[in-house]
Design a protein around this motif. Structure first.
Motif, short mmCIF file in Angstrom:
data_model
loop_
_atom_site.label_atom_id
_atom_site.label_comp_id
_atom_site.label_asym_id
_atom_site.label_seq_id
_atom_site.Cartn_x
_atom_site.Cartn_y
_atom_site.Cartn_z
N LEU A 1 0.85 -1.20 0.00
CA LEU A 1 0.00 0.00 0.00
C LEU A 1 0.88 1.24 0.00
CD1 LEU A 1 -2.71 -1.06 2.62
CD2 LEU A 1 -2.87 -1.11 0.13
N GLU A 2 0.58 2.15 -0.89
CA GLU A 2 1.39 3.36 -0.99
C GLU A 2 1.04 4.31 0.15
OE1 GLU A 2 2.31 6.63 -4.40
OE2 GLU A 2 1.94 4.58 -5.02
N LYS A 3 2.04 4.71 0.89
CA LYS A 3 1.84 5.61 2.03
C LYS A 3 1.65 7.04 1.52
CE LYS A 3 4.46 7.52 5.93
NZ LYS A 3 4.55 8.89 5.39
N ASP B 1 11.27 11.18 11.40
CA ASP B 1 11.06 10.21 12.48
C ASP B 1 9.79 10.54 13.27
OD1 ASP B 1 13.38 9.08 11.66
OD2 ASP B 1 14.58 9.69 13.39
N PHE B 2 9.58 11.81 13.53
CA PHE B 2 8.39 12.22 14.29
C PHE B 2 7.12 11.95 13.49
CE2 PHE B 2 5.25 15.20 15.95
CZ PHE B 2 5.37 14.98 17.31
N ALA B 3 7.16 12.25 12.19
CA ALA B 3 6.00 12.00 11.34
C ALA B 3 5.71 10.51 11.26
CB ALA B 3 6.23 12.58 9.95
N LEU B 4 6.75 9.67 11.21
CA LEU B 4 6.56 8.23 11.19
C LEU B 4 5.85 7.76 12.45
CD1 LEU B 4 7.15 5.33 10.14
CD2 LEU B 4 9.34 5.47 11.35
N LEU B 5 6.29 8.23 13.60
CA LEU B 5 5.65 7.85 14.86
C LEU B 5 4.20 8.31 14.90
CD1 LEU B 5 5.91 6.70 17.75
CD2 LEU B 5 6.59 8.99 18.49
N LEU B 6 3.97 9.55 14.53
CA LEU B 6 2.62 10.11 14.60
C LEU B 6 1.68 9.39 13.63
CD1 LEU B 6 1.44 12.42 16.31
CD2 LEU B 6 1.71 13.92 14.32
N SER B 7 2.17 9.09 12.43
CA SER B 7 1.31 8.48 11.41
C SER B 7 0.98 7.03 11.72
CB SER B 7 1.97 8.57 10.03
OG SER B 7 3.15 7.79 9.98
N ASN B 8 1.62 6.46 12.73
CA ASN B 8 1.27 5.10 13.13
C ASN B 8 -0.15 5.03 13.69
OD1 ASN B 8 1.72 2.76 15.59
ND2 ASN B 8 2.29 2.27 13.49
N TYR C 1 -2.20 8.45 13.74
CA TYR C 1 -2.89 9.72 13.45
C TYR C 1 -2.23 10.39 12.26
CZ TYR C 1 -4.66 14.45 13.90
OH TYR C 1 -5.25 15.66 13.64
N PRO C 2 -2.99 10.97 11.34
CA PRO C 2 -4.46 11.07 11.30
C PRO C 2 -5.13 9.80 10.75
CG PRO C 2 -3.51 12.23 9.45
CD PRO C 2 -2.36 11.76 10.27
N ILE C 3 -4.36 8.99 10.00
CA ILE C 3 -4.81 7.65 9.60
C ILE C 3 -3.70 6.69 9.99
CG2 ILE C 3 -6.27 8.43 7.69
CD1 ILE C 3 -3.98 7.69 5.80
N GLN C 4 -4.04 5.45 10.25
CA GLN C 4 -3.00 4.50 10.64
C GLN C 4 -2.24 4.02 9.43
OE1 GLN C 4 -4.23 0.95 12.73
NE2 GLN C 4 -2.17 0.60 13.53
N VAL C 5 -0.94 4.30 9.41
CA VAL C 5 -0.05 3.80 8.38
C VAL C 5 0.74 2.64 8.98
CG1 VAL C 5 1.88 4.33 6.85
CG2 VAL C 5 0.13 6.06 7.29
#
Length: 293
Positions: free
Chosen positions: A119-121, A186-193, A195-199
């Motif tokens: 799935l493309e992130k 790194d921060f965006a990776l943690l947050l996107s786990n 929020y706002p959608i689960q990656v």
């Protein structure tokens, strides 16, 4: 990645009531053991065991195709077995009827690799873009992540104190909240786990996610990473075992140790990851090796 078809044809082997392993070989990331024995009725029991962990580490999800086994002296008609290989060390068996006590045989296979869909992130800029629902901006390395203050304050992580989002807190009134000592990616990776959608984690991101989850005490991110490693990952067992030890994931550690046979245990002992293991895990591996001997 595109699929490819792997072809192989063996040399002739004699199978009888005394035979066992007819061939062991590796080609194109697949290792197999071909076994055969003639029973008291003259029938032949063939078994192929396939180890394709190397291909799994490259993202291959399954192998499909067929195996054809034949007799060089025409003592039985060639038999074809359709196969779908989805597990490590999966066995394929075939009984061939006959009336002799020995046969000269060979086999060939055509196996096609299939890769799991990826799935493309969405880009971080897309996920954390301004919107009517976002009322707070987190600034990391000068880059902005637009988030919803109410939602962020309820999420299960401790990047900053809950009081930061209180109206009585000085920075609670700020349009922008700086986040220091961490990279934007790194921060965006943690947050996107979450929020706002689960990656969901991938083999490329899971180690960094575990590092961030430990640093910021994000238990949900660690659970997500562990689930990926237990059920989806194609990372080599040596590397996975190290991560299980380093980030304290006992279920994953147990699974990795169970996968070890004698050769893999010895290989682990000589690997770069072995030196990084805790003394406790090194002891467990030693006992595992002793059990296998």
């Amino acid at each position: 990645m595109s699929s490819e078809t792997i072809w192989y044809k063996s040399g002739a082997r004699q199978v009888s009531s005394y035979s066992d392993v007819l061939e062991t070989r590796t080609k194109s990331g697949i290792t197999w053991e071909w076994m055969g024995r003639v029973d008291t009725s003259g029938h032949i029991d063939f078994t192929w065991e396939f180890d394709w962990s190397e291909l799994r580490s490259l993202g291959v999800d399954e192998l499909t195709g067929h195996i054809t086994v034949s007799s060089t002296n025409n003592r039985f008609q060639a038999k074809t077995i359709n196969v779908k290989i989805t597990e490590d060390k999966q066995e394929i068996t075939k009984k061939v009827e006959g009336d002799y006590n020995s046969y000269n045989v060979y086999f060939e296979y055509f196996l096609t690799t299939h890769y799991a869909p990826v799935l493309e992130k969405p880009s971080d800029e897309e996920m954390f873009a301004p919107s009517d629902q976002n009322d707070t901006i987190l600034v990391v390395e000068g880059k902005k992540l637009h988030v919803n203050k109410t939602v962020i304050s309820l999420l299960p992580f401790r990047i900053f104190p809950r009081s930061l989002f209180s109206s009585s807190f000085k920075e609670g009134q700020m349009d922008e909240i700086p986040i220091g000592d961490v990279s934007y990616d790194d921060f965006a990776l943690l947050l996107s786990n979450f929020y706002p959608i689960q990656v969901f984690p991938t083999d490329k991101t899971v180690e960094k996610l575990l590092e961030m989850a430990r640093r910021f005490l994000v238990s949900s991110a660690k659970r997500s990473a562990e689930y990926h490693l237990l059920n989806v990952s194609r990372i080599k067992n040596e590397k996975m075992l190290w991560m299980a030890d380093e980030y304290v994931m006992p279920t994953l550690l147990e699974k990795c140790i169970r996968r070890l046979d004698t050769d893999k245990a010895k290989k682990m002992n000589q690997s770069e990851e072995f030196e990084k293991l805790s003394d406790k895990t090194k002891s467990i591996l030693l006992y595992r090796l002793l059990d296998l001997i």
